[in-house]
Structure formats: C-alpha cells, structure tokens
Scaffold this active site. Structure first.
Site, PDB file in Angstrom:
ATOM      1  N   HIS A   1       0.828  -1.202   0.000  1.00  0.00           N
ATOM      2  CA  HIS A   1       0.000   0.000   0.000  1.00  0.00           C
ATOM      3  C   HIS A   1       0.867   1.259   0.000  1.00  0.00           C
ATOM      4  O   HIS A   1       2.063   1.194   0.264  1.00  0.00           O
ATOM      5  CB  HIS A   1      -0.939   0.018   1.202  1.00  0.00           C
ATOM      6  CG  HIS A   1      -2.140  -0.866   1.045  1.00  0.00           C
ATOM      7  ND1 HIS A   1      -2.110  -2.201   1.368  1.00  0.00           N
ATOM      8  CD2 HIS A   1      -3.386  -0.608   0.581  1.00  0.00           C
ATOM      9  CE1 HIS A   1      -3.304  -2.742   1.117  1.00  0.00           C
ATOM     10  NE2 HIS A   1      -4.088  -1.794   0.637  1.00  0.00           N
TER      11      HIS A   1
ATOM     12  N   LYS B   1      -0.672   4.929   4.484  1.00  0.00           N
ATOM     13  CA  LYS B   1      -1.572   3.983   5.166  1.00  0.00           C
ATOM     14  C   LYS B   1      -1.121   3.781   6.608  1.00  0.00           C
ATOM     15  O   LYS B   1       0.062   3.567   6.874  1.00  0.00           O
ATOM     16  CB  LYS B   1      -1.611   2.645   4.429  1.00  0.00           C
ATOM     17  CG  LYS B   1      -2.666   1.689   4.980  1.00  0.00           C
ATOM     18  CD  LYS B   1      -2.891   0.517   4.051  1.00  0.00           C
ATOM     19  CE  LYS B   1      -3.930  -0.459   4.596  1.00  0.00           C
ATOM     20  NZ  LYS B   1      -5.265   0.181   4.748  1.00  0.00           N
TER      21      LYS B   1
END
Length: 258
Positions: A148, A152
């Site tokens: 990600h 995040k």
C-alpha cells in the site's frame, strides 16, 4: 435517488466519493463532514456540511452515510447514527475484535454494512480462495503479501487479514492461532500451519494483495491489484444504494449484495 453523506470528504477516499456522487444520476450528495479545522471550502459543494455527526445527521434523515475514517471516529459516528436512524456503510479498517462487537450492537438499531475492501474483485477472491485451499490440500504452505501507499496507517491491511482468515478457515484453522505478521531474527523453520502476512509500504500504491500457495515443486500466486480508488468508491456507493432498503439486525457485507 439515494441521499448520501460522505465522512472525511477532503481525504483521498472521501474526495473520490464526493466526485462520483456528483457525477451520478441516481445518487444525491446530501451532506459532507470533516474534522474540525479541515472543513474550509466544504460549503462550496452546495450541501449540508459540518464537523460533528450530532449537528449534521439530524438535518439529513434517512441519508446513507459512507465512512472510510478511523475506528474510534467510526464508532462515535455509529453512536449518533443509531439515534438518528441513518444507515452506515463502513470501509474503515484496523478495527479490533472489541470494535467489531460494538459494530454488531449498533447494527441491531440501524442498518450497517461493513467491508474491509469494497472491490468486487477482492470479494470474488473471498469466494474462490477457500475452494483453492481445499483442492490443493495441506501439502501447500499459505502466505500473503500486501502493498500500500506510504500514508496507510494500519498494518497488515484489513483486506489481507480478511483474505488470510478465509484461507485459514478453509483449512480448518483458527487464524489468530496460526498468523505470523512479521518474522525477524532466528525464528526457526516455518511450522506446518502458520500463515505469514507481510506488509510493504511505499509511494502511491492503491493496493496490491497476493495469496501464495507453496507446494512440492510448484508455486501458485493469486494477485489482485487496484489501479484506482474509484474501484473501492464505486463498491461503497453500490453498497449504500442497496443498504438504503435494508432493515437493522445484522452487519451486512458484500456477500449479501451478491
């Protein structure tokens, strides 16, 4: 026409949701919310806006809320929504077992939809991975990686956890007893049942998830890559339109829509 309330309207996902609702002929942007100090400019959207669920939700009865924020904020939102009667679609990840119990309690009072990943493709994976686990059998070691963007905040991702949990369940294992969310140092040989979930963070990656099956003489990889946040936003909007006609009593998920 389904009335929609977007929480965190100036965030990455919130802004995407706002844009897609405005482009839709079947959805109406009824209200938006942001945390205090970040609400500047929201009035330009031409709908109800504010920083507190208490002040906003009473102005938009029946509107479906979409929330991709943080566990504590989501639970506070549910507390108000359970009083005002607004259905809630939750895309928030990082919730604990205790948080999920609270969500279930609120779902007895107001329609609630919860999915760690709103992508149709990921939810299809949740259907087919267990069958793959059963067909390959116990000789194949199972692992998971997820990638990600560098903003995040939770790790591993809610999607990776959900995918790994469904794989463990298909093999008759209790996920919390076999999970390995990191390996560092001399950890010894891999045990027969453990499932490793590794998180990678960097750049602006929307979300990659790969399930691995390591067998004798071969390896199977099943990968889902999200190229745009529109994928998740469209799924959340589909869930919102569906949830508007549902009754309280359970926590709904993508499987209920399918």
């Amino acid at each position: 026409m389904t009335d929609i309330v977007i929480i965190g309207a100036k965030g990455r996902m919130g802004a995407t949701l706002v844009r897609l609702v405005q482009e839709s002929d079947e959805l109406n942007l009824s209200a938006v919310m942001e945390r205090s100090g970040c609400e500047q400019g929201l009035d330009a959207l031409g709908c109800v806006c504010g920083t507190s669920p208490d002040e906003v939700l009473v102005k938009v009865p029946g509107a479906v809320i979409i929330d991709f924020t943080a566990p504590a904020a989501t639970l506070r939102l549910l507390e108000t929504a359970s009083i005002t009667g607004n259905p809630v679609v939750i895309g928030t990840t990082g919730m604990t077992a205790d948080d999920l119990v609270k969500v279930e309690e609120f779902a007895k009072k107001v329609p609630v939809f919860l999915a760690p990943n709103m992508s149709v493709g990921v939810n299809v994976l949740l259907k087919i991975l267990p069958e793959l686990v059963r067909m390959l059998g116990p000789a194949y070691d199972m692992e998971m990686t997820e990638i990600h963007h560098n903003k995040k905040v939770d790790s591993p991702s809610g999607t990776a956890l959900k995918l790994a949990e469904c794989m463990a369940e298909a093999r008759g294992l209790v996920y919390d007893e076999v999970k390995k969310h990191s390996r560092d140092g001399i950890v010894g040989a891999r045990t027969k049942d453990e499932i490793g979930v590794m998180a990678v963070r960097g750049g602006d990656v929307v979300g990659d998830h790969t399930a691995y099956f390591f067998g004798p003489g071969e390896r199977i990889e099943v990968t889902h890559r999200a190229h745009s946040r529109d994928t998740f936003a469209q799924g959340a909007l589909r869930a919102a339109a569906w949830l508007a006609d549902q009754k309280p009593g359970k926590v709904y998920c993508m499987a209920d829509i399918f």
